[in-house]
Design a protein around this motif. Structure first.
Motif, PDB file in Angstrom:
ATOM      1  N   PRO A  73      95.603  -1.312  21.480  1.00 16.66           N
ATOM      2  CA  PRO A  73      96.330  -0.205  22.272  1.00 16.66           C
ATOM      3  C   PRO A  73      97.457  -0.823  22.776  1.00 16.66           C
ATOM      4  N   ILE A  76     101.130   1.947  28.186  1.00 17.00           N
ATOM      5  CA  ILE A  76     102.241   3.011  28.513  1.00 17.00           C
ATOM      6  C   ILE A  76     102.665   3.204  29.692  1.00 17.00           C
ATOM      7  N   ARG A  80      97.456   2.256  31.999  1.00 17.67           N
ATOM      8  CA  ARG A  80      97.558   3.210  31.050  1.00 17.67           C
ATOM      9  C   ARG A  80      97.594   2.708  29.683  1.00 17.67           C
ATOM     10  N   TYR A  81      96.710   3.160  28.747  1.00 14.11           N
ATOM     11  CA  TYR A  81      96.927   2.626  27.477  1.00 14.11           C
ATOM     12  C   TYR A  81      96.535   3.828  26.488  1.00 14.11           C
ATOM     13  N   ALA A  82      97.488   3.701  25.273  1.00 12.10           N
ATOM     14  CA  ALA A  82      97.091   4.551  24.125  1.00 12.10           C
ATOM     15  C   ALA A  82      96.796   3.878  23.035  1.00 12.10           C
ATOM     16  N   SER A 110      94.872  10.396  18.168  1.00 10.57           N
ATOM     17  CA  SER A 110      95.117   9.413  19.298  1.00 10.57           C
ATOM     18  C   SER A 110      94.444   9.767  20.806  1.00 10.57           C
ATOM     19  N   TRP A 111      94.489   8.507  21.510  1.00  5.43           N
ATOM     20  CA  TRP A 111      93.531   8.750  22.770  1.00  5.43           C
ATOM     21  C   TRP A 111      94.581   8.180  23.812  1.00  5.43           C
ATOM     22  N   VAL A 112      94.508   8.475  24.948  1.00  2.00           N
ATOM     23  CA  VAL A 112      95.107   7.780  26.408  1.00  2.00           C
ATOM     24  C   VAL A 112      93.904   7.545  27.321  1.00  2.00           C
ATOM     25  N   GLN A 122      91.835  12.472  24.543  1.00  3.47           N
ATOM     26  CA  GLN A 122      91.739  12.527  22.954  1.00  3.47           C
ATOM     27  C   GLN A 122      91.945  13.802  22.149  1.00  3.47           C
TER      28      GLN A 122
END
Length: 202
Positions: A73, A76, A80-82, A110-112, A122
């Protein structure tokens, strides 16, 4: 044995034989006709299958999925991670949706995750491909929601190829993450429930 006879015997022994009998011309023609008939039969079955799955109305289906851990990941923001989604699905037990039963598909997106707010979102596109090579296209969006609860999203059928051309509809998707069988693997189950329309092929 004469020298001529010996040379003939040696020549026959040295000549390799094919591992299968060579068909005669008549046999070749019969085989060609049988293959052509089989191809026509298969085409008829595909047309019949297309007529069988056409329709519209409510539907429901279950599915199982798994995703291998891919690229790590990307941070961001604080907490927080993408990341990227690359998942494989199998749909089953479809009610009023023969077009989806026993279909296998792949999803990319993609997801956050926000670990501070404990939220998840997502967005993915999925493609299902049947034994004939015909495909179904799906879009799924999971807007921001609690991270630990079962996830709820909205799906859309966005057409297809072959017998699935013209497929449309909107449906709810619910997923629940399972305990993984091993490290590096995400496993989950889910349901799709909503409406579809698949016009008959002309």
């Amino acid at each position: 044995m004469t020298r001529a006879g010996a040379r003939s015997t040696l020549k026959q022994a040295a000549t390799p034989r094919p591992p299968f009998p060579i068909p005669r011309a008549a046999e070749t023609r019969r085989l060609a006709r049988a293959l052509a008939a089989a191809a026509l039969c298969a085409a008829g079955l595909s047309a019949a299958a297309a007529d069988t799955i056409a329709g519209e109305g409510p539907f429901a289906a279950n599915f199982v999925g798994y995703a291998e851990a891919g690229a790590p990941p990307l941070p961001i923001g604080p907490g927080r991670y993408a990341g990227l989604t690359d998942a494989t699905l199998t749909a089953m037990n479809a009610e009023n949706a023969a077009f989806l039963d026993s279909q296998t598909g792949r999803c990319l997106g993609s997801w956050v995750v926000d670990e501070t707010a404990r939220t998840f979102e997502q967005h993915v596109h999925c493609t299902y491909t049947d034994a004939d090579g015909d495909q179904i296209f799906e879009r799924a969006d999971f807007d921001s929601q609690p991270l630990d609860a079962p996830h709820v999203g909205t799906g859309q059928w966005q057409g297809g190829t072959g017998k699935y051309e013209g497929l449309s509809g909107v449906f709810e998707i619910r997923t629940r993450v399972l305990r993984s069988a091993r490290e590096g693997l995400v496993q989950y189950v889910g349901t799709k429930q909503g409406r579809f329309r698949l016009p008959p092929r002309e």
